[in-house]
Design an enzyme around this catalytic site. Sequence first.
Site, PDB file in Angstrom:
ATOM      1  N   ASN A 131      57.700  16.169  29.950  1.00 35.66           N
ATOM      2  CA  ASN A 131      58.191  17.680  30.434  1.00 35.66           C
ATOM      3  C   ASN A 131      57.496  18.956  30.050  1.00 35.66           C
ATOM      4  O   ASN A 131      57.058  19.810  30.292  1.00 35.66           O
ATOM      5  CB  ASN A 131      59.541  17.605  30.702  1.00 35.66           C
ATOM      6  N   THR A 211      66.717   5.936  25.875  1.00 36.45           N
ATOM      7  CA  THR A 211      65.378   5.472  25.177  1.00 36.45           C
ATOM      8  C   THR A 211      65.644   5.882  23.801  1.00 36.45           C
ATOM      9  O   THR A 211      65.273   5.206  22.952  1.00 36.45           O
ATOM     10  CB  THR A 211      64.250   6.270  25.813  1.00 36.45           C
ATOM     11  N   GLU A 229      65.877  14.403  19.724  1.00 34.49           N
ATOM     12  CA  GLU A 229      65.980  15.377  20.718  1.00 34.49           C
ATOM     13  C   GLU A 229      66.299  14.801  22.047  1.00 34.49           C
ATOM     14  O   GLU A 229      65.205  14.465  22.791  1.00 34.49           O
ATOM     15  CB  GLU A 229      65.101  16.477  20.876  1.00 34.49           C
ATOM     16  N   CYS A 263      65.272  20.013  29.338  1.00 32.43           N
ATOM     17  CA  CYS A 263      66.451  19.462  28.632  1.00 32.43           C
ATOM     18  C   CYS A 263      67.782  20.364  28.463  1.00 32.43           C
ATOM     19  O   CYS A 263      68.614  20.227  28.591  1.00 32.43           O
ATOM     20  CB  CYS A 263      66.131  18.848  27.404  1.00 32.43           C
ATOM     21  N   GLU A 433      65.388  20.472  15.048  1.00 27.30           N
ATOM     22  CA  GLU A 433      64.002  20.877  15.048  1.00 27.30           C
ATOM     23  C   GLU A 433      63.974  22.419  14.750  1.00 27.30           C
ATOM     24  O   GLU A 433      64.770  23.148  14.905  1.00 27.30           O
ATOM     25  CB  GLU A 433      63.032  20.486  16.153  1.00 27.30           C
TER      26      GLU A 433
HETATM   27  P1  NDP Z   1      61.693   8.705  28.046  1.00 27.59           P
HETATM   28  O1  NDP Z   1      62.691   8.665  27.166  1.00 27.59           O
HETATM   29  O2  NDP Z   1      61.417   7.884  29.097  1.00 27.59           O
HETATM   30  O3  NDP Z   1      60.163   8.742  27.103  1.00 27.59           O
HETATM   31  C1  NDP Z   1      60.347   9.897  26.133  1.00 27.59           C
HETATM   32  C2  NDP Z   1      58.742   9.158  25.170  1.00 27.59           C
HETATM   33  O4  NDP Z   1      59.451   7.918  24.725  1.00 27.59           O
HETATM   34  C3  NDP Z   1      57.792   8.712  25.919  1.00 27.59           C
HETATM   35  O5  NDP Z   1      56.529   9.140  25.176  1.00 27.59           O
HETATM   36  C4  NDP Z   1      57.980   7.333  26.264  1.00 27.59           C
HETATM   37  O6  NDP Z   1      56.438   6.712  26.467  1.00 27.59           O
HETATM   38  C5  NDP Z   1      58.322   7.084  25.017  1.00 27.59           C
HETATM   39  N1  NDP Z   1      59.059   5.702  24.837  1.00 27.59           N
HETATM   40  C6  NDP Z   1      59.467   4.793  26.019  1.00 27.59           C
HETATM   41  N2  NDP Z   1      60.106   3.587  25.737  1.00 27.59           N
HETATM   42  C7  NDP Z   1      59.907   3.537  24.127  1.00 27.59           C
HETATM   43  C8  NDP Z   1      60.444   2.976  23.339  1.00 27.59           C
HETATM   44  N3  NDP Z   1      60.887   1.595  23.507  1.00 27.59           N
HETATM   45  N4  NDP Z   1      60.008   2.910  21.815  1.00 27.59           N
HETATM   46  C9  NDP Z   1      59.359   4.293  21.804  1.00 27.59           C
HETATM   47  N5  NDP Z   1      58.964   5.190  22.446  1.00 27.59           N
HETATM   48  C10 NDP Z   1      59.320   4.908  23.815  1.00 27.59           C
HETATM   49  O7  NDP Z   1      61.930  10.477  28.450  1.00 27.59           O
HETATM   50  P2  NDP Z   1      60.830  11.222  29.556  1.00 27.59           P
HETATM   51  O8  NDP Z   1      59.463  10.989  29.264  1.00 27.59           O
HETATM   52  O9  NDP Z   1      61.277  10.428  31.006  1.00 27.59           O
HETATM   53  O10 NDP Z   1      61.492  12.718  29.276  1.00 27.59           O
HETATM   54  C11 NDP Z   1      62.522  13.108  29.960  1.00 27.59           C
HETATM   55  C12 NDP Z   1      63.694  13.062  29.132  1.00 27.59           C
HETATM   56  O11 NDP Z   1      63.472  13.815  27.899  1.00 27.59           O
HETATM   57  C13 NDP Z   1      64.995  13.849  29.840  1.00 27.59           C
HETATM   58  O12 NDP Z   1      66.171  13.023  29.635  1.00 27.59           O
HETATM   59  C14 NDP Z   1      65.198  14.994  28.788  1.00 27.59           C
HETATM   60  O13 NDP Z   1      66.424  15.567  29.011  1.00 27.59           O
HETATM   61  C15 NDP Z   1      64.808  14.889  27.486  1.00 27.59           C
HETATM   62  N6  NDP Z   1      64.212  15.847  26.821  1.00 27.59           N
HETATM   63  C16 NDP Z   1      65.139  16.119  25.752  1.00 27.59           C
HETATM   64  C17 NDP Z   1      64.479  17.368  25.024  1.00 27.59           C
HETATM   65  C18 NDP Z   1      65.444  17.691  24.050  1.00 27.59           C
HETATM   66  O14 NDP Z   1      64.622  18.499  22.984  1.00 27.59           O
HETATM   67  N7  NDP Z   1      66.743  17.425  23.719  1.00 27.59           N
HETATM   68  C19 NDP Z   1      63.342  18.002  25.298  1.00 27.59           C
HETATM   69  C20 NDP Z   1      62.473  17.308  26.581  1.00 27.59           C
HETATM   70  C21 NDP Z   1      62.915  16.293  27.205  1.00 27.59           C
HETATM   71  P3  NDP Z   1      55.899   6.468  27.937  1.00 27.59           P
HETATM   72  O15 NDP Z   1      55.694   7.648  28.693  1.00 27.59           O
HETATM   73  O16 NDP Z   1      54.758   5.731  27.660  1.00 27.59           O
HETATM   74  O17 NDP Z   1      57.153   5.664  28.739  1.00 27.59           O
END
Ligand code: NDP
Length: 474
Positions: A131, A211, A229, A263, A433
């Site tokens: 995002n 995740t 996060e 988020c 962070e």
């Molecule tokens: P995901 O949890 O699907 O993925 C996040 C990252 O983790 C991606 O790079 C993904 O790779 C990677 N990933 C997936 N599976 C694994 C694994 N088993 N081990 C290690 N890494 C893995 O989240 P989204 O990308 O869909 O992001 C949206 C989510 O992030 C929302 O729920 C949002 O709330 C949260 N978010 C939180 C923030 C915060 O600061 N609290 C800020 C921004 C977003 P790949 O893309 O290749 O699957």
Amino acid sequence: MTTTDLHNPADGSVLMTLDLLDADAVDDAVARARTAQRAWARLAPVERGQALRAFADAVRDHVEELARLEVANSGHPIGQARWEAGHVADVLTYYAAAPERLFGRQIPVAGGIDMTFAEPIGVIGVITPWNFPMTIASWGFAPALAAGNAVLVKPAEWTPLTTIRLGEIAVQAGLPDGLLQVLPGRGSVLGERLVTHPGVGKVVFTGSTATGARVMAAAAPTVTNVTLELGGKSANVVFADADLERAAATAPYGVFENAGQDCCARSRILVQESVYERFMELLEPAVAGVRVGDPADEATEMGPLVSRPHWEKVASYVPDDAPVAFRGSAPSGPGNWFAPTVLTPSSRTDRTVVEEIFGPVVTVLRFSDEADAIALANDTAYGLSGSIWTRDVSRAFRVARAVEAGNLSVNSHSSVRYATPFGGFKQSGIGRELGPDAPLAFTETKNVFVAVEDGPRSDQQSVAVEDAAQEESA
Ligand code: NDP
């Protein structure tokens, strides 16, 4: 080698086909990072600061290019994307001052001198979501580099392009080879290997709570340090004594920024019963006024959703019989367009109230009094951010202290400032962070005691042990 097609969210076209690295690439990356890190940590702090400043300047020179790339890959409106690229430069500039300010303490103890050192951890893994690709990557790599570490960034599979470009800009700006590497790959393959690799000392993960929990479990066998996060379902609490015009006019910004893929989105608006009707009258034109359209257009405020699968997930929360109060507009035709949508569910436990939708959909609920507002705001598994609208200063402080969330704003929807800490309560994460303490989170505290002969002896236990030793030798 596997590949993935990257799409333009505004029209669905294929932007390019990207090669993805497999898990074995992590071994080589860690080895290169370790070599680079040893030399980096030996540099004088002022030199590390200069290198980070040069990186910041180079990012500033590429703001327009990075912004255009984000528009194409993520569908972010151009004005917002420029802000994001500039923010990366600002974050680097802020942490460029950190190496010279990162020092330990000297602690008075008996029998000698005791001091602490903030030692770099070594190699840090930063895993980012789709995002806000650039900004979230910089929140990890800037303070980690400042503290003397090397960093391996795994960007999200859908939106890796600006992060890859940042890695190239870092090398062009003179950062040592291998110190900051960007590794595009699948999360379940390369991401997981990064978390479990014994050469990676800490992982900063931003993404969904599900995740994040998997990452935490995968980090356990090697006792790897994690900062998480995660998701959010933040409340925007509007009291009857608030400036209702401002609260309603800014509420769309609080939830629909980045098409709600944020988020910190205030995705639950809670309004005091006595002003509910008036607030909704004011909110309707504000939602209608959100300019949704071509992200490359300077006037656009909200672009498309990032991908078709994500569009389908968001759409599943708004079936034909959904309690829609009103909606804004969105372009038709190809592209992942979704109109800003306001729902008024009848139940406080409706899935639209409880689950993170991560799209331009907001629920509005009523509350009776301050206690009810706090209970409702806290009735969630998440705890990332939130807003409180009131003209009563005492109420503002009471409610801000009572809401279980890491980042609250009063009469504002501001969430992120690089100089202040950011992170969540409850299932929104672990650790913080940004802010002045972020570099410390990338260090291990080492304590060193130096015995001083004939130094002050006031510690009873040491005195007793030494007296016993003298008696024994006598
Ligand atoms: P995901 O949890 O699907 O993925 C996040 C990252 O983790 C991606 O790079 C993904 O790779 C990677 N990933 C997936 N599976 C694994 C694994 N088993 N081990 C290690 N890494 C893995 O989240 P989204 O990308 O869909 O992001 C949206 C989510 O992030 C929302 O729920 C949002 O709330 C949260 N978010 C939180 C923030 C915060 O600061 N609290 C800020 C921004 C977003 P790949 O893309 O290749 O699957």
